[in-house]
Design a protein around this motif. Structure first.
Motif, PDB file in Angstrom:
ATOM      1  N   CYS A  56       9.311 -38.431  25.201  1.00  0.00           N
ATOM      2  CA  CYS A  56      10.447 -37.513  25.198  1.00  0.00           C
ATOM      3  C   CYS A  56      10.751 -37.004  26.601  1.00  0.00           C
ATOM      4  CB  CYS A  56      10.160 -36.342  24.264  1.00  0.00           C
ATOM      5  SG  CYS A  56       9.993 -36.798  22.529  1.00  0.00           S
ATOM      6  N   MET A  57       9.710 -36.713  27.371  1.00  0.00           N
ATOM      7  CA  MET A  57       9.923 -36.229  28.735  1.00  0.00           C
ATOM      8  C   MET A  57      10.560 -37.304  29.609  1.00  0.00           C
ATOM      9  SD  MET A  57       6.448 -34.051  29.537  1.00  0.00           S
ATOM     10  CE  MET A  57       6.023 -32.572  28.597  1.00  0.00           C
ATOM     11  N   ALA A 101      21.293 -35.337  23.166  1.00  0.00           N
ATOM     12  CA  ALA A 101      20.603 -36.626  23.059  1.00  0.00           C
ATOM     13  C   ALA A 101      19.087 -36.442  22.987  1.00  0.00           C
ATOM     14  CB  ALA A 101      20.980 -37.509  24.247  1.00  0.00           C
ATOM     15  N   VAL A 102      18.534 -35.518  23.777  1.00  0.00           N
ATOM     16  CA  VAL A 102      17.087 -35.284  23.744  1.00  0.00           C
ATOM     17  C   VAL A 102      16.664 -34.693  22.406  1.00  0.00           C
ATOM     18  CG1 VAL A 102      15.219 -33.940  24.770  1.00  0.00           C
ATOM     19  CG2 VAL A 102      16.891 -35.056  26.241  1.00  0.00           C
ATOM     20  N   VAL A 103      17.446 -33.747  21.893  1.00  0.00           N
ATOM     21  CA  VAL A 103      17.116 -33.162  20.591  1.00  0.00           C
ATOM     22  C   VAL A 103      17.173 -34.222  19.495  1.00  0.00           C
ATOM     23  CG1 VAL A 103      17.872 -31.502  18.844  1.00  0.00           C
ATOM     24  CG2 VAL A 103      17.837 -30.847  21.253  1.00  0.00           C
ATOM     25  N   ALA A 104      18.204 -35.073  19.529  1.00  0.00           N
ATOM     26  CA  ALA A 104      18.298 -36.138  18.534  1.00  0.00           C
ATOM     27  C   ALA A 104      17.146 -37.129  18.673  1.00  0.00           C
ATOM     28  CB  ALA A 104      19.637 -36.856  18.691  1.00  0.00           C
ATOM     29  N   PHE A 105      16.772 -37.425  19.898  1.00  0.00           N
ATOM     30  CA  PHE A 105      15.654 -38.336  20.140  1.00  0.00           C
ATOM     31  C   PHE A 105      14.362 -37.779  19.536  1.00  0.00           C
ATOM     32  CE2 PHE A 105      12.341 -40.184  22.885  1.00  0.00           C
ATOM     33  CZ  PHE A 105      12.671 -41.523  22.801  1.00  0.00           C
ATOM     34  N   THR A 140       9.922 -30.418  29.552  1.00  0.00           N
ATOM     35  CA  THR A 140      10.960 -31.408  29.277  1.00  0.00           C
ATOM     36  C   THR A 140      12.297 -30.954  29.847  1.00  0.00           C
ATOM     37  OG1 THR A 140       9.835 -32.115  27.256  1.00  0.00           O
ATOM     38  CG2 THR A 140      12.156 -32.668  27.464  1.00  0.00           C
ATOM     39  N   ALA A 141      12.646 -29.678  29.608  1.00  0.00           N
ATOM     40  CA  ALA A 141      13.896 -29.144  30.146  1.00  0.00           C
ATOM     41  C   ALA A 141      13.870 -29.117  31.670  1.00  0.00           C
ATOM     42  CB  ALA A 141      14.132 -27.736  29.594  1.00  0.00           C
ATOM     43  N   LEU A 208       6.687 -20.866  34.866  1.00  0.00           N
ATOM     44  CA  LEU A 208       7.059 -21.495  36.136  1.00  0.00           C
ATOM     45  C   LEU A 208       7.999 -22.669  35.902  1.00  0.00           C
ATOM     46  CD1 LEU A 208       3.694 -21.490  38.124  1.00  0.00           C
ATOM     47  CD2 LEU A 208       5.661 -19.988  38.417  1.00  0.00           C
ATOM     48  N   ALA A 209       7.768 -23.417  34.809  1.00  0.00           N
ATOM     49  CA  ALA A 209       8.676 -24.509  34.483  1.00  0.00           C
ATOM     50  C   ALA A 209      10.075 -23.981  34.167  1.00  0.00           C
ATOM     51  CB  ALA A 209       8.129 -25.312  33.303  1.00  0.00           C
TER      52      ALA A 209
END
Length: 592
Positions: A56-57, A101-105, A140-141, A208-209
């Protein structure tokens, strides 16, 4: 709305091949996780714990970079400049498409774990537990935002993905990376490391991310909005770098106040606790050791494991003058009372002349080798501060008279501990697993051997059996009074006080009572405490005839203040009173 729909459709048309290929690759990995004839290329647990989140990342990072670099390479970006839609709308459409797209993935990958759990009897559907972690989503974000921003600068997908991944991977270690830069800038290395440690306790890796996410998003918006010619990308690069630096600078400034509080304990600080109270021999001064804890955020354990100290303690020493009821703090970055726990007896921080011994360190948390000081409590003057090293304790003992008559030499190969009488040069070796205690009287040692408590005289080599024991004693279960007249043993939950010469029983404490300190008052043996079952402690004074007197305090600790008064204290309170409970006064109480 129509413009946004058109821009989203354009992104889907450009990126659908990549999205479907990424989904197909994950399906192949899932097939590899299925067991075939008792073996598997990828274990189901490894797929869920590692492959699924990492996929996912990577997908988020590559999709973000492709969304920008494809337009830049095909000159579509120049055409978008001429559209009536503002640049922020185009940027928002790309960002929204990557997010959807990431959420759907992720949602499409979750059923794979469910199928794996059914096919392999893994015992549960755990994919949602992995993907629901804040650290996963925050990184990921941040990866997607970094890829988005660096693609705006580099205009190439692969270089942007590589640089963006390295930038995000460095975010959790940014505080630790600041140490050499701070030292190079001429700052005190100890103070830089102290601030760095507090920074780790204030910010978690996912926080921090999130800071990186905000910085890269702002930088990508500024870089995407630049209309001037920028063939080398300097303007876009400065926009991204400046945005990230601005976000982290503001965050660091907001945490600086808390960082500075780590190096100081204000009077009455509720976040600090009293660890030790030690009255001076004349009873005029109370030396109070204050402690303040800083705990590193536990999420760092997943990144650096056990290589980082998870708790740091800042100590300060305060003095209370009973003559004028005033409080004052000893100077120094880090100070703690020098209480030396010897084999079988302890020595407090005060010497016979009423001078105070403390441990110092240039680090606020004592993380580096420190020194010792001998301080006059009346003038607060430092009377002795020997150079840092092993010999500094010898120098302090020579001036204060707090030394002992022996030294110890450990021989781990032969499992022996050798006691050396310094003045006479006599040595005596004993097994290092035996419980023993050295008396303040030179040359006298108490030990247990063959279920017996033995008094050994190193000068003559003679031994006397003081008592037969039902079982072997554990380490530190033998204690000797400061004058050497009495010895206590703890066995089967009971403390017994014996005469140090002939071993006759002087007193026996109630079951589970603990001897806390020997008494300095003539005719009094010790102070001991019994538990009140969650309601504090019941304190007692024991005299030399074995008679016990209840003391009027239930606080955590208790110390004598001469023959007629005592000090009771716990982490946020100090009380002084007479032995009958009268004239009780609160000397210190933490502010709520």
């Amino acid at each position: 709305m129509n413009k946004l729909r058109s821009l989203l459709y354009k992104e889907w048309r450009d990126q659908r091949t990549f999205c479907l290929a990424a989904l197909a690759a994950c399906l192949l990995l899932a097939l590899g996780a299925l067991r075939i004839h008792g073996s598997a290329l990828i274990g189901p647990s490894m797929y869920v714990d590692s492959v699924l989140p990492v996929s996912c990342m990577i997908f988020a990072m590559l999709l973000a970079t492709e969304s920008i670099s494809r337009d830049a390479q095909s000159r579509v970006a120049d055409m978008l400049l001429r559209l009536p839609a503002p640049r922020t709308s185009v940027w928002s459409a790309k960002l929204l498409f990557v997010t959807l797209a990431v959420v759907a993935f992720v949602l499409l990958l979750l059923p794979l774990d469910f199928l794996l759990s059914l096919a392999n009897d893994t015992g549960g559907f755990a994919g949602h537990q992995v993907l629901a972690q804040p650290m996963f989503w925050s990184f990921t974000a941040a990866l997607a935002a970094a890829g988005f921003a660096l693609a705006c600068v580099l205009r190439r997908a692969l270089p942007a993905a590589i640089v963006g991944s390295l930038a995000v991977a460095a975010l959790p270690f940014l505080p630790m990376a600041m140490l050499p830069f701070g030292v190079a800038a001429g700052l005190d290395p100890y103070r830089v490391w102290d601030w760095n440690y507090v920074y780790l306790s204030i910010w978690s890796p996912q926080q921090l991310a999130c800071l990186g996410l905000a910085g890269f998003l702002l930088g990508s918006l500024l870089a995407f909005s630049i209309r001037h010619a920028d063939p080398l990308g300097w303007r876009r690069g400065l926009a991204v770098a400046g945005s990230v630096a601005c976000v982290f600078g503001l965050a660091s400034a907001s945490s600086m106040r808390r960082a500075l509080s780590a190096f100081d304990i204000p009077f009455g600080d509720a976040n600090a606790g009293i660890e030790q109270v030690s009255p001076s021999p004349d009873g005029r001064f109370l030396a109070v050791q204050m402690r303040k804890e800083w705990r590193v955020n536990p999420d760092w354990r997943a990144l650096v494991g056990g290589d980082l100290a998870w708790m740091a303690e800042h100590y300060e020493v305060w003095l209370f003058d009973r003559n004028d009821s005033s409080w004052s703090k000893l100077g120094g970055t880090y100070q703690a009372l020098l209480t030396r726990f010897r084999h079988g007896f302890s020595q407090g921080p005060w010497d016979a002349r009423g001078r105070l011994s403390v441990i110092t360190s240039p680090s606020a948390f004592g993380n580096t080798a420190g020194g010792v000081q001998l301080i006059d409590p009346k003038s607060r003057a430092v009377l002795l501060a020997p150079p840092i090293g092993i010999s500094m304790f010898d120098a302090l003992e020579a001036v204060s008279g707090l030394g002992v008559w022996y030294t110890t030499i450990s021989n781990s190969k032969q499992s022996l501990l050798t006691l050396r009488w310094k003045d006479c040069g006599i040595e005596w070796a004993i097994p290092d697993d035996l419980a023993f205690a050295a008396s303040p009287e030179p040359g006298v040692v108490f030990l247990q051997r063959d279920h017996q408590l033995i008094r050994h005289d190193m000068r003559t080599g003679s031994e006397r059996v003081l008592r037969s024991l039902g079982r072997e004693l554990i380490r530190n279960s033998i204690r000797v009074s400061p004058d050497g007249r009495y010895v206590s043993i703890f066995s089967d939950g009971t403390t017994t006080i014996l005469d140090a010469i002939d071993g006759h029983s002087v007193a026996e404490l109630p079951n589970r009572a603990r001897l806390t300190s020997w008494s300095d008052v003539a005719g009094r043996l010790c102070l001991y405490a019994t538990s009140l079952g969650g309601r504090g402690l019941m304190w007692h004074a024991l005299d030399e005839q074995g008679r016990s007197t209840a003391l009027p305090t239930t606080l955590r600790d208790c110390e004598e203040l001469g023959a007629g008064r005592l000090i009771g204290f716990e982490s946020d309170r100090i009380e002084c009173m007479k032995l009958d409970g009268s004239e009780r006064e609160t000397l210190y109480e933490a502010k709520p």
